[in-house]
Design an enzyme around this catalytic site. Structure first.
Site, PDB file in Angstrom:
ATOM      1  N   ARG A  46       0.824  -1.224   0.000  1.00 45.54           N
ATOM      2  CA  ARG A  46       0.000   0.000   0.000  1.00 45.54           C
ATOM      3  C   ARG A  46       0.855   1.271   0.000  1.00 45.54           C
ATOM      4  O   ARG A  46       0.381   2.323  -0.394  1.00 45.54           O
ATOM      5  CB  ARG A  46      -0.887   0.012   1.239  1.00 45.54           C
ATOM      6  CG  ARG A  46      -1.932  -1.072   1.191  1.00 45.54           C
ATOM      7  CD  ARG A  46      -2.834  -0.963   2.395  1.00 45.54           C
ATOM      8  NE  ARG A  46      -3.087  -2.303   2.910  1.00 45.54           N
ATOM      9  CZ  ARG A  46      -3.978  -2.579   3.842  1.00 45.54           C
ATOM     10  NH1 ARG A  46      -4.689  -1.638   4.402  1.00 45.54           N
ATOM     11  NH2 ARG A  46      -4.157  -3.814   4.241  1.00 45.54           N
ATOM     12  N   GLU A 213      13.242 -23.521  21.617  1.00 44.93           N
ATOM     13  CA  GLU A 213      13.848 -22.242  21.240  1.00 44.93           C
ATOM     14  C   GLU A 213      14.271 -21.516  22.508  1.00 44.93           C
ATOM     15  O   GLU A 213      13.610 -21.640  23.541  1.00 44.93           O
ATOM     16  CB  GLU A 213      12.833 -21.383  20.481  1.00 44.93           C
ATOM     17  CG  GLU A 213      12.471 -21.947  19.130  1.00 44.93           C
ATOM     18  CD  GLU A 213      11.453 -21.061  18.425  1.00 44.93           C
ATOM     19  OE1 GLU A 213      11.878 -20.191  17.665  1.00 44.93           O
ATOM     20  OE2 GLU A 213      10.256 -21.235  18.661  1.00 44.93           O
ATOM     21  N   ASP A 231       1.082 -22.056  16.734  1.00 46.06           N
ATOM     22  CA  ASP A 231       2.263 -21.465  16.112  1.00 46.06           C
ATOM     23  C   ASP A 231       3.266 -22.530  15.658  1.00 46.06           C
ATOM     24  O   ASP A 231       3.945 -22.354  14.651  1.00 46.06           O
ATOM     25  CB  ASP A 231       2.925 -20.523  17.129  1.00 46.06           C
ATOM     26  CG  ASP A 231       4.051 -19.694  16.536  1.00 46.06           C
ATOM     27  OD1 ASP A 231       3.836 -19.119  15.462  1.00 46.06           O
ATOM     28  OD2 ASP A 231       5.139 -19.630  17.146  1.00 46.06           O
ATOM     29  N   HIS A 236       4.485 -26.927  11.819  1.00 45.17           N
ATOM     30  CA  HIS A 236       5.836 -27.495  11.718  1.00 45.17           C
ATOM     31  C   HIS A 236       5.947 -28.894  12.326  1.00 45.17           C
ATOM     32  O   HIS A 236       6.486 -29.809  11.729  1.00 45.17           O
ATOM     33  CB  HIS A 236       6.859 -26.594  12.413  1.00 45.17           C
ATOM     34  CG  HIS A 236       6.800 -25.160  11.997  1.00 45.17           C
ATOM     35  ND1 HIS A 236       6.560 -24.775  10.708  1.00 45.17           N
ATOM     36  CD2 HIS A 236       6.942 -24.001  12.703  1.00 45.17           C
ATOM     37  CE1 HIS A 236       6.578 -23.449  10.631  1.00 45.17           C
ATOM     38  NE2 HIS A 236       6.801 -22.959  11.829  1.00 45.17           N
TER      39      HIS A 236
HETATM   40  C1  BG6 Z   1       7.775 -19.703  13.066  1.00 47.38           C
HETATM   41  C2  BG6 Z   1       7.075 -19.405  14.358  1.00 47.38           C
HETATM   42  O1  BG6 Z   1       6.897 -20.309  12.172  1.00 47.38           O
HETATM   43  O2  BG6 Z   1       8.868 -20.553  13.302  1.00 47.38           O
HETATM   44  C3  BG6 Z   1       8.036 -18.753  15.326  1.00 47.38           C
HETATM   45  O3  BG6 Z   1       6.000 -18.527  14.120  1.00 47.38           O
HETATM   46  C4  BG6 Z   1       9.274 -19.611  15.489  1.00 47.38           C
HETATM   47  O4  BG6 Z   1       7.425 -18.565  16.588  1.00 47.38           O
HETATM   48  C5  BG6 Z   1       9.863 -19.992  14.135  1.00 47.38           C
HETATM   49  O5  BG6 Z   1      10.208 -18.881  16.249  1.00 47.38           O
HETATM   50  C6  BG6 Z   1      10.965 -21.003  14.298  1.00 47.38           C
HETATM   51  O6  BG6 Z   1      11.617 -21.186  13.081  1.00 47.38           O
HETATM   52  P1  BG6 Z   1      13.121 -21.659  13.002  1.00 47.38           P
HETATM   53  O7  BG6 Z   1      13.372 -21.800  11.544  1.00 47.38           O
HETATM   54  O8  BG6 Z   1      13.941 -20.598  13.657  1.00 47.38           O
HETATM   55  O9  BG6 Z   1      13.198 -22.956  13.742  1.00 47.38           O
END
Ligand code: BG6
Length: 487
Positions: A46, A213, A231, A236
Site C-alpha cells: 500500500r 527455542e 504457532d 511445523h
Molecule cells: C515460526 C514461528 O513459524 O517458526 C516462530 O511462528 C518460530 O514462533 C519460528 O520462532 C521457528 O523457526 P526456526 O526456523 O527458527 O526454527
C-alpha cells in the site's frame, strides 16, 4: 540448475518477512546463478514508494540480513536492478499503480504472486489480480501462516483463495519443509535400505520430537493470539511427524507424497476431552533473576492490556498414530520458547534387545537411538553399544555413530526460503502443504484448544531457561520413559 525466467510479485513488500527472509533468499539464489537479469522481482504494497525507494529498502535488507561474506557489491547492484515497485491497495483499485505494465505477457516467463500479507487480504488481492486480468491459469500464488486460527477460519481462507486460484496453483509455505535436514529425513528413510525394515512398531519403542527455542515470545505482537499449539504444533511439528510416520510414497510426485502425509494426519488418534489432561501439557515461562542473569517472564514482556494472558509458550503432547505400522508406538512432542537451548531434533528410540547375554557385564545394553538433529549442528547420530576397549572384561558402553553435516559438507547450507521460492518457479508442490492436509491438521488440533479453553486450569509455569514445566516430565515418565537430552 537455473530456473525459467520469472516475474515474482511480492505483496507486502515493505513488511518484515520480505526484508528478513524473502529478499535475502532471492539474493542468494541470484548470486548462485539460479536466475539472472531475465527475471524480475516486483514489490507491491500500500505504501506509495518509488522504484528507487524500494531498491534502497532492498539494499538495506541485504546489508542487514545477508552475512558479510556474501555481500558482494557488484552482485548487489545487479540484483537491485531487477527489483521494481508498484503501489497497490487491493481495496482501492482506482488508486493502484499499473501492475500489469510491470509484468510480461509471455508464457515462457513464470508468473508468481507471493502474498506476504495478513490472510484477510488474500481474497481481495486474488480478486484484484483477476479483475485486472493479471491472473493466468499457469500463475502461482504463495501464501503462508497464519492460515487460520482453527478449522473454520482456515476453510474460509482457503475458499477465498480458491475463488480465483486452483489448488495446483497454490503454494502453502511451511518453512520447516524447506529446511535441508527435514528433506534429509526423506533421503534417510527412502534412499537407504537399512532403516525401512525396522521402521515400525515391531522395532521402535517410541519417537520424540523436540523443537526448543531459547528466544522469548511476549514482545512478538502476534504471538499472544496464537500460542505454541497453533504457532508450532499445528504446522511445523505435525509436518515433521508426518515425514517420520508416513508410508513410503510410490514416487517423488507432489501428490504421492502429500497423499501419504494426509493419511498420517487422518490416522492421528483424536485427543478427546477426557484425555486432554493426561496427554497434553501447556506451559508459560516465568522470569528469573539471579546475580548472573535476569530474564523477563512472558507476563512481564506483554503490553498492559494483555497482562494475565493464559497463552501457552510451551506444549508437550503424547500423540498416537492409529494404523498397523505405529500401533502402540507413542510420539511425544514438545516445543517451547525460552527453553534451555535452541535445538530441534527427532529421536527414534528402538526397543530393548530381546535377550541379553551380558548379564554379568558392566553397563547393561541400552536400546539403540537414531537422533536426527535438525538445528543447530545438523546431523544424524545412531547410538550403539560397544565393548569398552581393554582387557578389563566385557564392559559395555553406548557410543554414537556420528554424521555431522558441518564436517562432511563444506558447501553453504541454503536457507529454507531459498529452496521453497525456487520450487514455486519450478512448479514443484512437494514441499508445500495441500489444502486437505492443512484442514486435517486443524481438525485434530481444534478439540485440544477447545478443551483448554473450557478448563479452569491455567498453563503450568516453567522457569525461563529450563526444559519446560514439570508436567512435561511427568507426561513421559508416566509411561516409564524419559526425554532425550543429548549428548
Ligand atoms: C515460526 C514461528 O513459524 O517458526 C516462530 O511462528 C518460530 O514462533 C519460528 O520462532 C521457528 O523457526 P526456526 O526456523 O527458527 O526454527
Amino acid at each position: 540448475i537455473p530456473v525459467q525466467p520469472f516475474d515474482y510479485v511480492v505483496f507486502g513488500a515493505t513488511g518484515d518477512l520480505t526484508r528478513r527472509k524473502l529478499v535475502p533468499a532471492l539474493y542468494h539464489r541470484f548470486m548462485d546463478g539460479q536466475f539472472d537479469e531475465q527475471s524480475r522481482i516486483i514489490g507491491a504494497s500500500r505504501s506509495k514508494l518509488s522504484d528507487a525507494d524500494f531498491r534502497q529498502q532492498v539494499r538495506e535488507a541485504l546489508e542487514q540480513f545477508v552475512e558479510k561474506d556474501y555481500q558482494d557489491p557488484d552482485t548487489i547492484e545487479r540484483f537491485i536492478n531487477i527489483c521494481s515497485y508498484v503501489p497497490v491497495d487491493a481495496s482501492k483499485p482506482a488508486e493502484a499503480g499499473d501492475l500489469g505494465a510491470a509484468l510480461r505477457d509471455d508464457p515462457e516467463v513464470v508468473r508468481a504472486f507471493y502474498l506476504a500479507v495478513a490472510p484477510d487480504l488474500f481474497e481481495p488481492i486474488a480478486e484484484y489480480l483477476h479483475k485486472k486480468k493479471l491472473y493466468r491459469r499457469d500463475a502461482r500464488v504463495v501464501i503462508e501462516k497464519p492460515l487460520g486460527h482453527d478449522l473454520a477460519s482456515s476453510v474460509e481462507i482457503n475458499n477465498g483463495v480458491a475463488k480465483i486460484f486452483k489448488e495446483d496453483q497454490v503454494y502453502r509455505i511451511d518453512h520447516y519443509l524447506g529446511k535441508e535436514t527435514v528433506q534429509n529425513l526423506l533421503a534417510l528413510r527412502f534412499a537407504n535400505t537399512l532403516f525401512e525394515p525396522v521402521w515400525n512398531s515391531a522395532h521402535i519403542d517410541h519417537v520424540q520430537l523436540t523443537v526448543a527455542e531459547s528466544v522469548g515470545a511476549g514482545t512478538r505482537g502476534y504471538y499472544d493470539e496464537s500460542g505454541a499449539l497453533r504457532d508450532m504444533i499445528q504446522n511445523h511439528m505435525l509436518q515433521l511427524l508426518c515425514l517420520v510416520a508416513m508410508e513410503p510414497p510410490a514416487s517423488d510426485d507432489s501428490d504421492a507424497l502429500r497423499d501419504e502425509k494426509l493419511k498420517v494426519l487422518r490416522a492421528l488418534r483424536p485427543i478427546a476431552n477426557g484425555e486432554v489432561a493426561a496427554k497434553t501439557v501447556r506451559g508459560q515461562y516465568r522470569g528469573v533473576k539471579s546475580e548472573t542473569a535476569s530474564v523477563a517472564g512472558y507476563q512481564d514482556e506483554l503490553p498492559e492490556d494483555k497482562k494475565g494472558s493464559r497463552t501457552e509458550t510451551f506444549v508437550a503432547l503424547k500423540v498416537e498414530v492409529e494404523n498397523w505400522r505405529w500401533a502402540g508406538v507413542p510420539f511425544y512432542m514438545r516445543t517451547g520458547k525460552r527453553m534451555a537451548e535452541r535445538v530441534s531434533e527427532i529421536c527414534i528410540q528402538f526397543k530393548p534387545i530381546p535377550h541379553s547375554i551380558f548379564d554379568h557385564a558392566e553397563g547393561a545394553p541400552r536400546p539403540n537411538k537414531l537422533i536426527i538433529r535438525l538445528q543447530p549442528d545438523e546431523g544424524v547420530k545412531l547410538t550403539m553399544m560397544i565393548k569398552d576397549p581393554g582387557p578389563g572384561g566385557m564392559r559395555l558402553r553406548e557410543v554414537p555413530l556420528n554424521l555431522s553435516f558441518a564436517e562432511t559438507f563444506t558447501e553453504r547450507t541454503p536457507e529454507a526460503y531459498e529452496r521453497l521460492l525456487m520450487d514455486v518457479i519450478r512448479g514443484s508442490q512437494t514441499l508445500f502443504m495441500r489444502r486437505d492436509e492443512l484442514e486435517a491438521a486443524w481438525a485434530w488440533i481444534d478439540p485440544i484448544r477447545e478443551a483448554w479453553n473450557r478448563s479452569s486450569e491455567p498453563p503450568q509455569t516453567y522457569t525461563a531457561g529450563t526444559w519446560g514445566p514439570t508436567g512435561a516430565v511427568a507426561l513421559i515418565e508416566r509411561d516409564g520413559r524419559t526425554w532425550y537430552e543429548g549428548p
